[in-house]
Design a protein around this motif. Structure first.
Motif, PDB file in Angstrom:
ATOM      1  N   LYS A 186       0.820  -1.207   0.000  1.00  0.00           N
ATOM      2  CA  LYS A 186       0.000   0.000   0.000  1.00  0.00           C
ATOM      3  C   LYS A 186       0.853   1.256   0.000  1.00  0.00           C
ATOM      4  N   ASP A 187       1.957   1.234   0.741  1.00  0.00           N
ATOM      5  CA  ASP A 187       2.841   2.391   0.845  1.00  0.00           C
ATOM      6  C   ASP A 187       4.236   1.960   0.421  1.00  0.00           C
ATOM      7  N   SER A 188       4.739   2.518  -0.658  1.00  0.00           N
ATOM      8  CA  SER A 188       6.026   2.092  -1.198  1.00  0.00           C
ATOM      9  C   SER A 188       7.197   2.466  -0.303  1.00  0.00           C
ATOM     10  N   THR A 189       6.981   3.363   0.669  1.00  0.00           N
ATOM     11  CA  THR A 189       8.067   3.777   1.560  1.00  0.00           C
ATOM     12  C   THR A 189       8.099   2.978   2.859  1.00  0.00           C
ATOM     13  N   SER A 190       7.082   2.156   3.094  1.00  0.00           N
ATOM     14  CA  SER A 190       6.992   1.404   4.342  1.00  0.00           C
ATOM     15  C   SER A 190       7.565  -0.007   4.173  1.00  0.00           C
ATOM     16  N   ASN A 191       8.052  -0.550   5.273  1.00  0.00           N
ATOM     17  CA  ASN A 191       8.529  -1.930   5.271  1.00  0.00           C
ATOM     18  C   ASN A 191       7.408  -2.922   5.593  1.00  0.00           C
ATOM     19  N   TRP A 192       6.213  -2.438   5.911  1.00  0.00           N
ATOM     20  CA  TRP A 192       5.062  -3.302   6.187  1.00  0.00           C
ATOM     21  C   TRP A 192       4.205  -3.447   4.932  1.00  0.00           C
ATOM     22  N   PHE A 193       3.668  -4.635   4.715  1.00  0.00           N
ATOM     23  CA  PHE A 193       2.764  -4.849   3.592  1.00  0.00           C
ATOM     24  C   PHE A 193       1.837  -6.013   3.905  1.00  0.00           C
ATOM     25  N   TYR A 194       0.701  -6.035   3.194  1.00  0.00           N
ATOM     26  CA  TYR A 194      -0.262  -7.120   3.358  1.00  0.00           C
ATOM     27  C   TYR A 194       0.235  -8.345   2.598  1.00  0.00           C
ATOM     28  N   SER A 195      -0.039  -9.523   3.158  1.00  0.00           N
ATOM     29  CA  SER A 195       0.508 -10.727   2.551  1.00  0.00           C
ATOM     30  C   SER A 195      -0.436 -11.904   2.752  1.00  0.00           C
ATOM     31  N   ALA A 196      -0.556 -12.734   1.713  1.00  0.00           N
ATOM     32  CA  ALA A 196      -1.276 -14.006   1.800  1.00  0.00           C
ATOM     33  C   ALA A 196      -0.298 -15.117   1.435  1.00  0.00           C
ATOM     34  N   LYS A 197      -0.194 -16.131   2.293  1.00  0.00           N
ATOM     35  CA  LYS A 197       0.803 -17.177   2.093  1.00  0.00           C
ATOM     36  C   LYS A 197       0.154 -18.551   1.996  1.00  0.00           C
ATOM     37  N   LEU A 249      -0.180 -18.051  12.840  1.00  0.00           N
ATOM     38  CA  LEU A 249       1.096 -18.455  12.258  1.00  0.00           C
ATOM     39  C   LEU A 249       2.072 -17.285  12.304  1.00  0.00           C
ATOM     40  N   LEU A 250       3.263 -17.550  12.835  1.00  0.00           N
ATOM     41  CA  LEU A 250       4.348 -16.577  12.859  1.00  0.00           C
ATOM     42  C   LEU A 250       5.552 -17.192  12.160  1.00  0.00           C
ATOM     43  N   THR A 251       6.173 -16.457  11.256  1.00  0.00           N
ATOM     44  CA  THR A 251       7.365 -16.961  10.585  1.00  0.00           C
ATOM     45  C   THR A 251       8.444 -15.877  10.571  1.00  0.00           C
ATOM     46  N   ASN A 252       9.672 -16.350  10.538  1.00  0.00           N
ATOM     47  CA  ASN A 252      10.827 -15.470  10.416  1.00  0.00           C
ATOM     48  C   ASN A 252      11.800 -16.098   9.428  1.00  0.00           C
ATOM     49  N   GLU A 260       3.332  -8.574   6.799  1.00  0.00           N
ATOM     50  CA  GLU A 260       4.742  -8.974   6.771  1.00  0.00           C
ATOM     51  C   GLU A 260       5.621  -7.741   6.826  1.00  0.00           C
ATOM     52  N   TYR A 261       6.721  -7.851   7.550  1.00  0.00           N
ATOM     53  CA  TYR A 261       7.706  -6.784   7.663  1.00  0.00           C
ATOM     54  C   TYR A 261       8.998  -7.245   6.995  1.00  0.00           C
ATOM     55  N   GLY A 262       9.517  -6.414   6.104  1.00  0.00           N
ATOM     56  CA  GLY A 262      10.775  -6.786   5.486  1.00  0.00           C
ATOM     57  C   GLY A 262      10.800  -6.621   3.982  1.00  0.00           C
ATOM     58  N   ARG A 263       9.811  -5.989   3.404  1.00  0.00           N
ATOM     59  CA  ARG A 263       9.754  -5.842   1.951  1.00  0.00           C
ATOM     60  C   ARG A 263      10.991  -5.120   1.423  1.00  0.00           C
ATOM     61  N   HIS A 264      11.466  -4.140   2.179  1.00  0.00           N
ATOM     62  CA  HIS A 264      12.625  -3.376   1.728  1.00  0.00           C
ATOM     63  C   HIS A 264      13.824  -3.578   2.660  1.00  0.00           C
ATOM     64  N   PHE A 287       9.655 -10.766   8.703  1.00  0.00           N
ATOM     65  CA  PHE A 287       8.803 -11.312   9.749  1.00  0.00           C
ATOM     66  C   PHE A 287       7.369 -11.321   9.214  1.00  0.00           C
ATOM     67  N   TYR A 288       6.664 -12.419   9.460  1.00  0.00           N
ATOM     68  CA  TYR A 288       5.290 -12.548   8.965  1.00  0.00           C
ATOM     69  C   TYR A 288       4.387 -12.993  10.105  1.00  0.00           C
ATOM     70  N   ALA A 289       3.224 -12.367  10.215  1.00  0.00           N
ATOM     71  CA  ALA A 289       2.248 -12.718  11.245  1.00  0.00           C
ATOM     72  C   ALA A 289       0.875 -12.831  10.611  1.00  0.00           C
ATOM     73  N   SER A 290       0.222 -13.969  10.830  1.00  0.00           N
ATOM     74  CA  SER A 290      -1.129 -14.196  10.311  1.00  0.00           C
ATOM     75  C   SER A 290      -2.039 -14.648  11.448  1.00  0.00           C
ATOM     76  N   PRO A 291      -3.033 -13.836  11.811  1.00  0.00           N
ATOM     77  CA  PRO A 291      -3.961 -14.237  12.877  1.00  0.00           C
ATOM     78  C   PRO A 291      -4.988 -15.259  12.413  1.00  0.00           C
ATOM     79  N   LEU A 292      -5.114 -15.460  11.103  1.00  0.00           N
ATOM     80  CA  LEU A 292      -6.069 -16.416  10.552  1.00  0.00           C
ATOM     81  C   LEU A 292      -5.349 -17.300   9.530  1.00  0.00           C
ATOM     82  N   THR A 293      -4.905 -18.464   9.969  1.00  0.00           N
ATOM     83  CA  THR A 293      -4.229 -19.413   9.089  1.00  0.00           C
ATOM     84  C   THR A 293      -4.871 -20.785   9.242  1.00  0.00           C
ATOM     85  N   ILE A 294      -5.248 -21.353   8.116  1.00  0.00           N
ATOM     86  CA  ILE A 294      -5.824 -22.703   8.099  1.00  0.00           C
ATOM     87  C   ILE A 294      -4.691 -23.705   7.902  1.00  0.00           C
TER      88      ILE A 294
END
Length: 286
Positions: A76-87, A183-186, A123-127, A133-140
């Motif tokens: 959403k924001d090209s200057t941020s290290n946070w972004f939405y992610s589906a894994k 689910l938390l991943t690093n 997820e944090y780390g795009r740039h 780091f990835y955090a998903s509160p809803l993972t099947i």
């Protein structure tokens, strides 16, 4: 990238003793990346299969991995290290697994087990190079046990079969188990020294409904050491803890039913290999 790692030991009149052996591990890696404005899609596949043969024993399996990972992100924001992610990820194996030296009954097969994760989060780390780091509160999480024997004994956490007092099958075991959790991943990648890279992937998962707070752990740590363009060495460690994977079963001879007599334990696998690796991408560029 495809590779073949070999190890061989031979003894002739060696007074300290020893057993002749040969082992091999075949590997394959592939990745694809797509970027279009605010969207990106990264996918990877990893395949490994290893065998070992000692002179007085039959061929035994030492490594067996099928792993697919796909990540769809929205920036959403090209200057941020946070972004939405589906894994999405999928793990299984190629062939039968045994509790060696007993080869009378497989303890695992293709899709027995198989694990599938699908979820959405942040997820944090795009740039940030080599770290995310990835955090998903809803993972099947879906566990597949597509084998009658293994599903009937309730292997890998599926509901076991139901028998009557005479041991007759009333209801077969379930072939799948579905969970919904966090689910938390690093993931970390770094070049420690020249031609020595380290890759680390940690995955933590806990289920909301069945056993919230009981964390399943996966930690893969790999050191890749490059000798030259084609020769590489690999040192790997894989730690795993899964509350649904029990370690021992006992058979009731009267009803022919099997009962779990030991709970889950921390699993650890180590890997060391030296061999020839061919980077198909670099060949295409040349």
């Amino acid at each position: 990238e495809v590779g073949l790692y070999l190890n061989q030991v031979s003894f002739t009149n060696w007074n300290a003793g020893g057993t002749n052996s040969i082992s091999a591990i075949a590997t394959g890696k592939a990745s694809a990346k797509y970027k279009d404005e605010d969207l990106f899609w990264n996918s990877s596949m990893s395949l490994r299969y290893g065998i070992n043969k000692q002179e007085s024993q039959s061929v035994q399996k030492t490594e067996d991995v099928i792993e697919l990972i796909s990540n769809l992100g929205f920036e959403k924001d090209s200057t941020s290290n946070w972004f939405y992610s589906a894994k999405f990820s999928f793990n299984s194996q190629f062939s039968y697994g045994y509790n060696y030296p007993d080869t009378s009954q497989p303890i695992s097969k293709f899709l027995a087990p198989g694990y599938m994760f699908f979820g959405a989060g942040m997820e944090y780390g795009r740039h940030v190079d080599r770290l995310s780091f990835y955090a998903s509160p809803l993972t099947i999480k879906t566990t597949f046990v597509l084998d009658d024997y293994l599903s009937n004994i309730g292997a890998f956490g599926v509901d076991p079969a139901i028998y009557d007092d005479e041991g007759n099958l009333l209801k077969p075991g379930k072939k799948t188990r579905n969970e919904l959790g966090i689910l938390l991943t690093n993931q970390y990648e770094e070049e420690l020294f020249e031609n020595i890279k380290v890759n680390s992937l940690v995955r933590l998962y806990t289920d909301y409904i069945n056993s919230f707070g009981n964390v399943d752990l996966e930690w893969e740590l790999t050191f890749d050491m490059k000798v030259n363009k084609y020769v590489k060495a690999m040192l790997g460690s894989h730690l795993r803890y899964d509350n649904d994977v029990k370690t021992e079963v006992e058979t009731d001879e009267t009803t022919n039913q099997e009962y779990v007599i030991s709970g889950p334990k921390l699993q650890w696998k180590q890997l060391l290999g030296v061999g020839v690796v061919v980077d198909l991408n670099s060949i295409g560029k040349s």
